[in-house]
Design an enzyme around this catalytic site. Structure first.
Site, mmCIF file in Angstrom:
data_model
loop_
_atom_site.group_PDB
_atom_site.id
_atom_site.type_symbol
_atom_site.label_atom_id
_atom_site.label_comp_id
_atom_site.label_asym_id
_atom_site.label_seq_id
_atom_site.Cartn_x
_atom_site.Cartn_y
_atom_site.Cartn_z
ATOM 1 N N HIS A 159 0.767 -1.252 0.000
ATOM 2 C CA HIS A 159 0.000 0.000 0.000
ATOM 3 C C HIS A 159 0.795 1.297 0.000
ATOM 4 O O HIS A 159 0.197 2.351 -0.209
ATOM 5 C CB HIS A 159 -0.967 0.011 1.193
ATOM 6 C CG HIS A 159 -1.898 -1.159 1.196
ATOM 7 N ND1 HIS A 159 -2.865 -1.347 0.228
ATOM 8 C CD2 HIS A 159 -1.991 -2.226 2.018
ATOM 9 C CE1 HIS A 159 -3.513 -2.473 0.470
ATOM 10 N NE2 HIS A 159 -3.005 -3.029 1.548
ATOM 11 N N HIS B 181 -3.279 -3.229 7.880
ATOM 12 C CA HIS B 181 -4.325 -3.592 6.922
ATOM 13 C C HIS B 181 -4.962 -2.318 6.393
ATOM 14 O O HIS B 181 -5.206 -1.385 7.156
ATOM 15 C CB HIS B 181 -5.366 -4.472 7.637
ATOM 16 C CG HIS B 181 -6.680 -4.588 6.925
ATOM 17 N ND1 HIS B 181 -6.848 -5.354 5.798
ATOM 18 C CD2 HIS B 181 -7.897 -4.025 7.180
ATOM 19 C CE1 HIS B 181 -8.118 -5.243 5.393
ATOM 20 N NE2 HIS B 181 -8.765 -4.449 6.217
#
EC number: 3.1.27.-
Length: 151
Positions: free
Chosen positions: A12, A119
Site C-alpha cells: 500500500h 491492513h
C-alpha cells in the site's frame, strides 16, 4: 516470514510518487509489488504520502473496521491515493488493472507495539463519525420530558 507491517508497506505505500497521467501505473506496480503472483489481487490501493503520515493515522479517528473489529482508524485529512481495480478482460497470469487517482480519507487497521498500520480497510470521500463521540442514547428524550414537566 514477512511481518504484517512490512506487508502493508509493500502492498500500500508508494510515497513520493503519483499515478497521475500514467494509465499503466497499476499494471506496473501490482506486478512489482508481487500482487500478481499465483493470482491477480482484484483490488488494491496505493497511498502516495509519507510512511510517517500514514503511521500517524493510527492515533487519529478510531472507527469500526469492515469486519467488525474496533482497531480501525480514519485519517483526519484526505490523502493522495491510487485505486487499482482488475479489468473485465484481466486473466491470470496477464493481470490487467484500471488506474484511478483520488484524494480520499483512508481507513487502516493498526496493531502491535509500536502501533502501526497492518491492513488497508478502505477509503471514502466523506469522513466517518468517530466511535467515542456518538451521541448518548435517550439524552434528547430526557431533555424533552424535563421540558414538558415544567409546563
Amino acid at each position: 516470514k514477512e511481518s504484517a507491517a512490512a506487508k502493508f508497506r509493500r502492498q500500500h505505500m508508494d510515497a513520493g510518487s503519483s499515478s497521475s497521467g500514467n494509465s499503466n501505473y497499476c499494471n506496473q506496480m501490482m506486478k512489482r509489488r508481487r500482487m500478481t503472483h499465483g493470482r491477480c489481487k482484484p483490488v488494491n490501493t496505493f497511498v502516495h504520502e509519507s510512511l510517517d503520515s500514514v503511521k500517524a493515522v493510527c492515533s487519529q479517528k478510531n472507527i469500526t473496521c469492515k469486519n467488525g473489529q474496533p482497531n480501525c482508524y480514519q485519517s483526519n485529512s484526505t490523502m493522495n491515493i491510487t485505486d487499482c481495480r482488475e479489468t473485465g478482460s484481466s486473466k491470470y497470469p496477464n493481470c490487467a488493472y484500471k488506474t484511478s487517482q483520488k484524494q480520499k480519507y483512508i481507513t487502516v487497521a493498526c496493531e502491535g507495539n509500536p502501533y502501526v498500520p497492518v491492513h488497508f480497510d478502505g477509503s471514502v470521500f466523506l469522513p466517518a463519525t468517530p466511535l467515542p463521540s456518538l451521541p448518548a442514547p435517550h439524552k434528547h428524550r430526557l431533555l424533552w420530558l424535563e421540558g414538558n414537566n415544567s409546563s
